[in-house]
Design a protein around this motif. Structure first.
Motif, PDB file in Angstrom:
ATOM      1  N   SER A   5     122.579  12.577  70.344  1.00 57.18           N
ATOM      2  CA  SER A   5     122.888  12.578  68.935  1.00 57.18           C
ATOM      3  C   SER A   5     122.754  10.953  68.415  1.00 57.18           C
ATOM      4  N   MET A   6     122.301  10.978  67.068  1.00 58.31           N
ATOM      5  CA  MET A   6     122.205   9.773  66.473  1.00 58.31           C
ATOM      6  C   MET A   6     123.396   8.988  66.106  1.00 58.31           C
ATOM      7  N   GLY A   7     123.594   7.969  66.464  1.00 53.84           N
ATOM      8  CA  GLY A   7     124.845   7.071  66.203  1.00 53.84           C
ATOM      9  C   GLY A   7     124.741   6.545  64.855  1.00 53.84           C
ATOM     10  N   TRP A   8     125.810   6.038  64.340  1.00 55.68           N
ATOM     11  CA  TRP A   8     125.957   5.519  62.989  1.00 55.68           C
ATOM     12  C   TRP A   8     124.987   4.458  62.696  1.00 55.68           C
ATOM     13  N   GLY A   9     124.428   3.619  63.633  1.00 58.84           N
ATOM     14  CA  GLY A   9     123.377   2.731  63.493  1.00 58.84           C
ATOM     15  C   GLY A   9     121.967   3.167  63.113  1.00 58.84           C
ATOM     16  N   MET A  10     121.849   4.267  63.653  1.00 59.19           N
ATOM     17  CA  MET A  10     120.434   4.956  63.522  1.00 59.19           C
ATOM     18  C   MET A  10     120.327   5.436  62.236  1.00 59.19           C
ATOM     19  N   TRP A  11     121.483   5.985  61.700  1.00 57.07           N
ATOM     20  CA  TRP A  11     121.683   6.547  60.245  1.00 57.07           C
ATOM     21  C   TRP A  11     121.464   5.509  59.333  1.00 57.07           C
ATOM     22  N   LEU A  12     122.167   4.425  59.568  1.00 64.54           N
ATOM     23  CA  LEU A  12     122.160   3.188  58.650  1.00 64.54           C
ATOM     24  C   LEU A  12     120.700   2.589  58.482  1.00 64.54           C
ATOM     25  N   LEU A  13     120.001   2.671  59.727  1.00 60.16           N
ATOM     26  CA  LEU A  13     118.792   1.899  59.874  1.00 60.16           C
ATOM     27  C   LEU A  13     117.693   3.023  59.165  1.00 60.16           C
ATOM     28  N   MET A  14     117.734   4.538  59.088  1.00 61.67           N
ATOM     29  CA  MET A  14     116.960   5.471  58.465  1.00 61.67           C
ATOM     30  C   MET A  14     117.093   5.279  56.808  1.00 61.67           C
ATOM     31  N   ALA A  15     118.457   4.910  56.419  1.00 59.21           N
ATOM     32  CA  ALA A  15     118.882   4.931  55.225  1.00 59.21           C
ATOM     33  C   ALA A  15     118.094   3.582  54.513  1.00 59.21           C
ATOM     34  N   VAL A  16     118.411   2.540  55.234  1.00 63.39           N
ATOM     35  CA  VAL A  16     117.939   1.086  54.608  1.00 63.39           C
ATOM     36  C   VAL A  16     116.591   1.209  54.576  1.00 63.39           C
ATOM     37  N   SER A  17     115.731   1.802  55.666  1.00 63.77           N
ATOM     38  CA  SER A  17     114.278   1.451  55.603  1.00 63.77           C
ATOM     39  C   SER A  17     113.517   2.632  54.627  1.00 63.77           C
ATOM     40  N   THR A  18     114.437   3.911  54.365  1.00 63.08           N
ATOM     41  CA  THR A  18     113.992   4.681  53.224  1.00 63.08           C
ATOM     42  C   THR A  18     114.002   4.184  51.953  1.00 63.08           C
ATOM     43  N   VAL A  19     115.339   3.457  51.475  1.00 64.62           N
ATOM     44  CA  VAL A  19     115.415   2.739  50.223  1.00 64.62           C
ATOM     45  C   VAL A  19     114.443   1.584  50.274  1.00 64.62           C
ATOM     46  N   ALA A  20     114.000   1.011  51.290  1.00 63.62           N
ATOM     47  CA  ALA A  20     113.115  -0.318  51.092  1.00 63.62           C
ATOM     48  C   ALA A  20     111.922   0.236  51.112  1.00 63.62           C
ATOM     49  N   PHE A  21     111.222   1.508  51.626  1.00 66.36           N
ATOM     50  CA  PHE A  21     110.052   2.222  51.378  1.00 66.36           C
ATOM     51  C   PHE A  21     109.860   2.529  50.200  1.00 66.36           C
ATOM     52  N   TRP A  22     110.940   3.223  49.298  1.00 65.49           N
ATOM     53  CA  TRP A  22     110.562   3.581  47.854  1.00 65.49           C
ATOM     54  C   TRP A  22     110.646   2.350  47.148  1.00 65.49           C
ATOM     55  N   GLY A  23     111.763   1.092  47.210  1.00 68.45           N
ATOM     56  CA  GLY A  23     111.409   0.033  46.652  1.00 68.45           C
ATOM     57  C   GLY A  23     110.285  -0.514  46.462  1.00 68.45           C
ATOM     58  N   LEU A  24     109.526  -0.447  47.666  1.00 66.14           N
ATOM     59  CA  LEU A  24     108.084  -1.153  47.824  1.00 66.14           C
ATOM     60  C   LEU A  24     107.166  -0.336  47.013  1.00 66.14           C
ATOM     61  N   VAL A  25     107.299   0.849  47.189  1.00 64.42           N
ATOM     62  CA  VAL A  25     106.584   1.826  46.373  1.00 64.42           C
ATOM     63  C   VAL A  25     106.499   1.731  44.837  1.00 64.42           C
ATOM     64  N   LEU A  26     107.887   1.472  44.366  1.00 63.97           N
ATOM     65  CA  LEU A  26     107.999   1.294  43.013  1.00 63.97           C
ATOM     66  C   LEU A  26     107.489   0.044  42.410  1.00 63.97           C
ATOM     67  N   VAL A  29     103.970   0.246  42.320  1.00 63.69           N
ATOM     68  CA  VAL A  29     103.128   1.187  40.938  1.00 63.69           C
ATOM     69  C   VAL A  29     103.379   0.084  39.772  1.00 63.69           C
ATOM     70  N   ARG A  30     104.477  -0.522  39.587  1.00 60.95           N
ATOM     71  CA  ARG A  30     104.782  -1.339  38.711  1.00 60.95           C
ATOM     72  C   ARG A  30     103.900  -2.556  38.352  1.00 60.95           C
ATOM     73  N   ALA A  31     103.535  -3.009  39.676  1.00 61.65           N
ATOM     74  CA  ALA A  31     102.553  -4.264  39.365  1.00 61.65           C
ATOM     75  C   ALA A  31     101.081  -3.783  38.837  1.00 61.65           C
TER      76      ALA A  31
END
Length: 75
Positions: A5-26, A29-31
């Motif tokens: 099972s994934m521990g809380w650290g892995m869930w946190l890493l996935m959440a942060v990387s997802t937010v970072a990815f979509w922030g970069l995409v945004l 596109v804005r640029a």
């Protein structure tokens, strides 16, 4: 049977990387879609030029009004 099972650290890493990815995409596109501030036309510039030409005597008041109407109405 051993389960992994994934521990809380892995869930946190996935959440942060997802937010970072979509922030970069945004940001990309804005640029790509954003017009630089200096490139936007100033709508008051033609009127200022007309006023300057009138003040220098290059245009008569009638010519000034005719040119101003062309800028405002398009005819």
């Amino acid at each position: 049977m051993l389960t992994h099972s994934m521990g809380w650290g892995m869930w946190l890493l996935m959440a942060v990387s997802t937010v970072a990815f979509w922030g970069l995409v945004l940001l990309v596109v804005r640029a790509l879609l954003d017009v630089p501030r200096g490139a936007r036309p100033d709508s008051s510039a033609p009127f200022l030029l007309l006023q300057e030409r009138l003040a220098r005597g290059e245009l008569t008041p009638e010519q000034y009004e005719q040119h101003r109407r062309l800028l405002v109405d398009g005819h």
